[in-house]
Motif scaffolding. Structure first.
Motif, PDB file in Angstrom:
ATOM      1  N   ILE A 187      45.945  50.025  15.796  1.00 47.90           N
ATOM      2  CA  ILE A 187      46.917  49.380  14.909  1.00 47.90           C
ATOM      3  C   ILE A 187      46.330  48.183  14.174  1.00 47.90           C
ATOM      4  O   ILE A 187      46.924  47.689  13.219  1.00 47.90           O
ATOM      5  CB  ILE A 187      48.170  48.951  15.700  1.00 47.90           C
ATOM      6  N   LYS A 188      45.142  47.732  14.609  1.00 51.95           N
ATOM      7  CA  LYS A 188      44.501  46.597  13.935  1.00 51.95           C
ATOM      8  C   LYS A 188      43.007  46.657  14.213  1.00 51.95           C
ATOM      9  O   LYS A 188      42.586  46.885  15.349  1.00 51.95           O
ATOM     10  CB  LYS A 188      45.089  45.280  14.452  1.00 51.95           C
TER      11      LYS A 188
ATOM     12  N   ASN B  89      52.992  48.367  25.196  1.00 50.92           N
ATOM     13  CA  ASN B  89      51.732  48.176  25.918  1.00 50.92           C
ATOM     14  C   ASN B  89      50.561  48.366  24.956  1.00 50.92           C
ATOM     15  O   ASN B  89      50.523  49.354  24.215  1.00 50.92           O
ATOM     16  CB  ASN B  89      51.632  49.164  27.082  1.00 50.92           C
ATOM     17  N   TYR B  90      49.625  47.419  25.006  1.00 56.90           N
ATOM     18  CA  TYR B  90      48.505  47.422  24.065  1.00 56.90           C
ATOM     19  C   TYR B  90      47.194  47.118  24.798  1.00 56.90           C
ATOM     20  O   TYR B  90      47.197  46.610  25.932  1.00 56.90           O
ATOM     21  CB  TYR B  90      48.707  46.359  22.973  1.00 56.90           C
ATOM     22  N   SER B  91      46.096  47.424  24.122  1.00 58.27           N
ATOM     23  CA  SER B  91      44.775  47.014  24.611  1.00 58.27           C
ATOM     24  C   SER B  91      43.966  46.450  23.460  1.00 58.27           C
ATOM     25  O   SER B  91      44.159  46.835  22.303  1.00 58.27           O
ATOM     26  CB  SER B  91      44.034  48.202  25.240  1.00 58.27           C
TER      27      SER B  91
ATOM     28  N   PHE C  53      51.482  39.777  18.512  1.00 61.19           N
ATOM     29  CA  PHE C  53      52.133  41.071  18.439  1.00 61.19           C
ATOM     30  C   PHE C  53      53.524  40.935  17.827  1.00 61.19           C
ATOM     31  O   PHE C  53      54.271  40.018  18.161  1.00 61.19           O
ATOM     32  CB  PHE C  53      52.244  41.695  19.834  1.00 61.19           C
ATOM     33  N   GLU C  54      53.860  41.883  16.948  1.00 63.43           N
ATOM     34  CA  GLU C  54      55.157  41.862  16.272  1.00 63.43           C
ATOM     35  C   GLU C  54      56.223  42.664  17.019  1.00 63.43           C
ATOM     36  O   GLU C  54      57.406  42.379  16.899  1.00 63.43           O
ATOM     37  CB  GLU C  54      55.013  42.435  14.851  1.00 63.43           C
ATOM     38  N   THR C  55      55.797  43.672  17.757  1.00 62.24           N
ATOM     39  CA  THR C  55      56.752  44.532  18.453  1.00 62.24           C
ATOM     40  C   THR C  55      56.344  44.708  19.909  1.00 62.24           C
ATOM     41  O   THR C  55      55.165  44.576  20.264  1.00 62.24           O
ATOM     42  CB  THR C  55      56.848  45.918  17.786  1.00 62.24           C
TER      43      THR C  55
ATOM     44  N   ASN D 297      47.621  50.829  20.551  1.00 62.75           N
ATOM     45  CA  ASN D 297      48.909  50.899  21.241  1.00 62.75           C
ATOM     46  C   ASN D 297      48.791  51.822  22.451  1.00 62.75           C
ATOM     47  O   ASN D 297      47.693  52.311  22.777  1.00 62.75           O
ATOM     48  CB  ASN D 297      50.022  51.350  20.288  1.00 62.75           C
ATOM     49  N   SER D 298      49.924  52.082  23.120  1.00 59.76           N
ATOM     50  CA  SER D 298      49.884  52.834  24.374  1.00 59.76           C
ATOM     51  C   SER D 298      49.407  54.276  24.192  1.00 59.76           C
ATOM     52  O   SER D 298      48.917  54.896  25.136  1.00 59.76           O
ATOM     53  CB  SER D 298      51.265  52.832  25.027  1.00 59.76           C
TER      54      SER D 298
END
Length: 246
Positions: free
Chosen positions: A89-90, A108-110, A103-105, A83-84
């Motif tokens: 998270i995974k 900003n992600y990478s 993505f559930e929510t 996450n940001s």
């Protein structure tokens, strides 16, 4: 004899080193990445930024080839989604393409993908995601309460406040005009309940309209009319009138 034995051991060790299987990182090891989102596909490179909606499945397809000499050296692929704040998270500890996720929510992600050749971690590639979730339209009770309410009695209109007493005659033209305005992008639903205070008889009027259409009372008596607004699923401040019909 000892010298000969040592020479043979040294020769054998040298041959083993010479014949050791090379398995190393490849500076050009990644295949082109194909990103799929529904029916749409595109070829993407390291560092690509995406905009996507929540709960929208997507996948990456590609591959990596280690640098080897004779015998094929298979790659191990690991990936993480962060996450940001950089929190994982995974994790995908050992995956094969395609890499799939949704993505559930929002946020900003990478996604980082790391190849491992011969136990050695090779340079990581990274993709970035801006995820948006459709928010439910705001629909809430109005702190200011009811709009101006007008009552028309025998075709004469006047403004009236909640809690007022209305005097009518049997069959006299009678109507309300006005309503309740919710806060947000939604319309109020009005439900009314008319109670005969003498007999206790209750009449319910779902989806009550305050549109100025005449609704005369056919029977004398004392009544209480309670109008209850709903904004979404929220019950808001009711408006009641005492009605005396002679």
């Amino acid at each position: 004899m000892k010298k000969l034995t040592l020479l043979l051991i040294l020769f054998a060790t040298t041959m083993l080193v010479a014949n050791a299987q090379k398995c190393d990182c490849n500076p050009n090891g990644f295949n082109p990445f194909v990103y799929s989102n529904g029916k749409a596909t595109q070829t993407v490179r390291d560092g690509h930024q995406f905009s996507i909606k929540c709960k929208q499945p997507f996948s990456f397809n590609g591959g990596y080839k280690c640098d080897y000499s004779n015998k094929v050296c298979d790659v191990k692929l690991v990936a993480v989604i962060k996450n940001s704040s950089g929190t994982v998270i995974k994790s995908f500890p050992n995956f094969t393409f395609p890499l799939e996720y949704e993505f559930e929510t929002g946020g900003n992600y990478s996604i980082e993908i790391t190849p491992i050749c011969g136990g050695k971690k090779c340079p990581t590639i990274k993709f970035y995601f801006n995820v948006a979730c459709d928010e439910l339209a705001k629909c809430d009770c109005n702190k200011a309460g009811w709009d101006n309410i007008y009552v028309s009695i025998d075709n004469v209109s006047k403004q009236i406040a909640c809690g007022a007493t209305i005097n009518l005659k049997v069959g006299m033209p009678f109507s309300f005009k006005g309503g309740y305005k919710c806060e947000g992008n939604c319309e109020a639903v009005l439900n009314a309940k008319l109670t005969n205070l003498s007999t206790g008889l209750v009449q319910n009027f779902p989806n009550f309209k305050m549109d100025g259409v005449n609704s005369p009372f056919p029977t004398a008596g004392k009544y209480k009319l309670a109008i209850n607004p709903l904004c979404g699923n929220k019950k808001c401040q009711p408006c009641s009138f005492n009605i005396i019909v002679n």
